[in-house]
Design a protein around this motif. Structure first.
Motif, PDB file in Angstrom:
ATOM      1  N   LEU A 142       3.301  67.008  49.140  1.00  0.00           N
ATOM      2  CA  LEU A 142       3.748  67.441  47.969  1.00  0.00           C
ATOM      3  C   LEU A 142       4.923  66.737  47.351  1.00  0.00           C
ATOM      4  O   LEU A 142       5.026  66.469  46.111  1.00  0.00           O
ATOM      5  CB  LEU A 142       4.145  69.011  48.043  1.00  0.00           C
ATOM      6  N   ILE A 143       5.550  66.119  48.404  1.00  0.00           N
ATOM      7  CA  ILE A 143       6.747  65.278  47.999  1.00  0.00           C
ATOM      8  C   ILE A 143       6.057  63.961  47.203  1.00  0.00           C
ATOM      9  O   ILE A 143       6.695  63.429  46.312  1.00  0.00           O
ATOM     10  CB  ILE A 143       7.639  64.844  49.199  1.00  0.00           C
ATOM     11  N   ASP A 144       5.180  63.303  48.080  1.00  0.00           N
ATOM     12  CA  ASP A 144       4.426  62.238  47.527  1.00  0.00           C
ATOM     13  C   ASP A 144       3.646  62.547  46.059  1.00  0.00           C
ATOM     14  O   ASP A 144       3.704  61.561  45.221  1.00  0.00           O
ATOM     15  CB  ASP A 144       3.541  61.826  48.540  1.00  0.00           C
ATOM     16  N   PRO A 154       5.156  56.006  45.329  1.00  0.00           N
ATOM     17  CA  PRO A 154       4.066  56.616  46.334  1.00  0.00           C
ATOM     18  C   PRO A 154       4.783  57.553  47.251  1.00  0.00           C
ATOM     19  O   PRO A 154       4.239  58.484  47.798  1.00  0.00           O
ATOM     20  CB  PRO A 154       3.596  55.419  47.141  1.00  0.00           C
ATOM     21  N   PHE A 155       6.203  57.478  47.229  1.00  0.00           N
ATOM     22  CA  PHE A 155       6.907  58.441  48.224  1.00  0.00           C
ATOM     23  C   PHE A 155       8.336  58.326  48.016  1.00  0.00           C
ATOM     24  O   PHE A 155       9.008  57.186  47.299  1.00  0.00           O
ATOM     25  CB  PHE A 155       6.422  58.264  49.571  1.00  0.00           C
ATOM     26  N   ASP A 156       9.207  58.944  48.252  1.00  0.00           N
ATOM     27  CA  ASP A 156      10.683  59.045  48.304  1.00  0.00           C
ATOM     28  C   ASP A 156      11.239  58.355  49.377  1.00  0.00           C
ATOM     29  O   ASP A 156      11.595  58.888  50.307  1.00  0.00           O
ATOM     30  CB  ASP A 156      11.101  60.677  48.383  1.00  0.00           C
ATOM     31  N   LYS A 157      11.361  57.083  49.312  1.00  0.00           N
ATOM     32  CA  LYS A 157      11.831  56.165  50.286  1.00  0.00           C
ATOM     33  C   LYS A 157      13.209  56.463  50.852  1.00  0.00           C
ATOM     34  O   LYS A 157      14.051  56.566  50.000  1.00  0.00           O
ATOM     35  CB  LYS A 157      11.591  54.502  49.775  1.00  0.00           C
ATOM     36  N   GLN A 209      15.719  64.434  40.569  1.00  0.00           N
ATOM     37  CA  GLN A 209      16.236  64.852  41.864  1.00  0.00           C
ATOM     38  C   GLN A 209      16.133  66.242  42.450  1.00  0.00           C
ATOM     39  O   GLN A 209      16.156  66.356  43.661  1.00  0.00           O
ATOM     40  CB  GLN A 209      17.734  64.391  41.916  1.00  0.00           C
ATOM     41  N   ASP A 210      16.319  67.139  41.615  1.00  0.00           N
ATOM     42  CA  ASP A 210      16.669  68.604  42.183  1.00  0.00           C
ATOM     43  C   ASP A 210      15.021  69.000  42.585  1.00  0.00           C
ATOM     44  O   ASP A 210      14.732  69.906  43.568  1.00  0.00           O
ATOM     45  CB  ASP A 210      16.930  69.351  41.021  1.00  0.00           C
TER      46      ASP A 210
END
Length: 222
Positions: A142-144, A154-157, A209-210
């Motif tokens: 879900l994050i990706d 692609p993701f939250d590095k 961000q939230d």
């Protein structure tokens, strides 16, 4: 993901993806054989899941076991999920027997649990006699999905986005109150199965961000 394509285009896309991911596995196996002294006589190949709907007894994976076997000259065991579904299971998770072997190998104190985080998170419980495995909820999926949809990333590095936001407790509580989390195992879930619910809860209408922080806390809490 193929909704905008015609049937013929979907079939072609699936065939191409199926071949590409199998070729990646062929390269990986050959690389291991060339760089080590290992001489494997069997490959367990579960493929890459692109659709998992256990309530409808559907689970679709990319990957051609016959092609993998032909190109590596090694026997391949595959299509685990559909075999499991045909025998009353949900086709997922597949990791528990592997986890059981690891727990025995490292001689851990039993009972013990292992948690495996991928697109979905699954848990294995083993007490020396009983082996139980089930999906606990989302993993990175879900994050990706949100990062790609909103930021084309692609993701939250490093979790930078999640750390810089604040979790929306209303959305968190609504998601955690959904039927999947109330259900007892055996149970499994697709990595994007909560996507529609998040959209209905207006996840795209709050600060980025939230939103990421909220989805991350949903993953952690589950």
């Amino acid at each position: 993901q193929f909704n905008s394509l015609s049937f013929n285009e979907e079939a072609f896309e699936y065939t191409q993806l199926n071949k590409l991911i199998t070729n990646d596995h062929i390269e990986a196996v050959n690389l291991i054989k060339n760089r080590t002294s290992l001489k494997p006589n069997l490959i367990g190949f579960h493929g890459q899941t692109i659709l998992h709907m256990p309530e409808k007894k559907i689970s679709i994976q990319l990957g051609d076991g016959a092609l993998l076997s032909n190109e590596t000259k090694i026997k391949v065991v595959s299509d685990f999920r559909n075999n499991d579904i045909e025998n009353g299971g949900q086709g997922a998770p597949l990791a528990p027997i592997y986890h059981k072997t690891i727990l025995k190998e490292i001689k851990t104190k039993l009972p013990s649990c292992m948690i495996n985080i991928g697109g979905v998170t699954n848990l294995t419980y083993y007490d020396g006699k009983n082996l139980i495995g089930f999906d606990t909820g989302p993993g990175n999926g879900l994050i990706d999905w949100y990062m790609n949809k909103k930021l084309r990333l692609p993701f939250d590095k490093g979790g930078v986005m999640a750390f810089s936001g604040s979790s929306n407790k209303k959305i968190l509580n609504e998601i955690m109150d959904s039927q999947f989390f109330k259900s007892l195992p055996p149970k499994s879930i697709d990595k994007l199965s909560l996507k529609k619910m998040l959209e209905e809860l207006n996840i795209f209408n709050i600060e980025i961000q939230d939103a990421i922080s909220t989805i991350t806390e949903i993953t952690i809490t589950s």
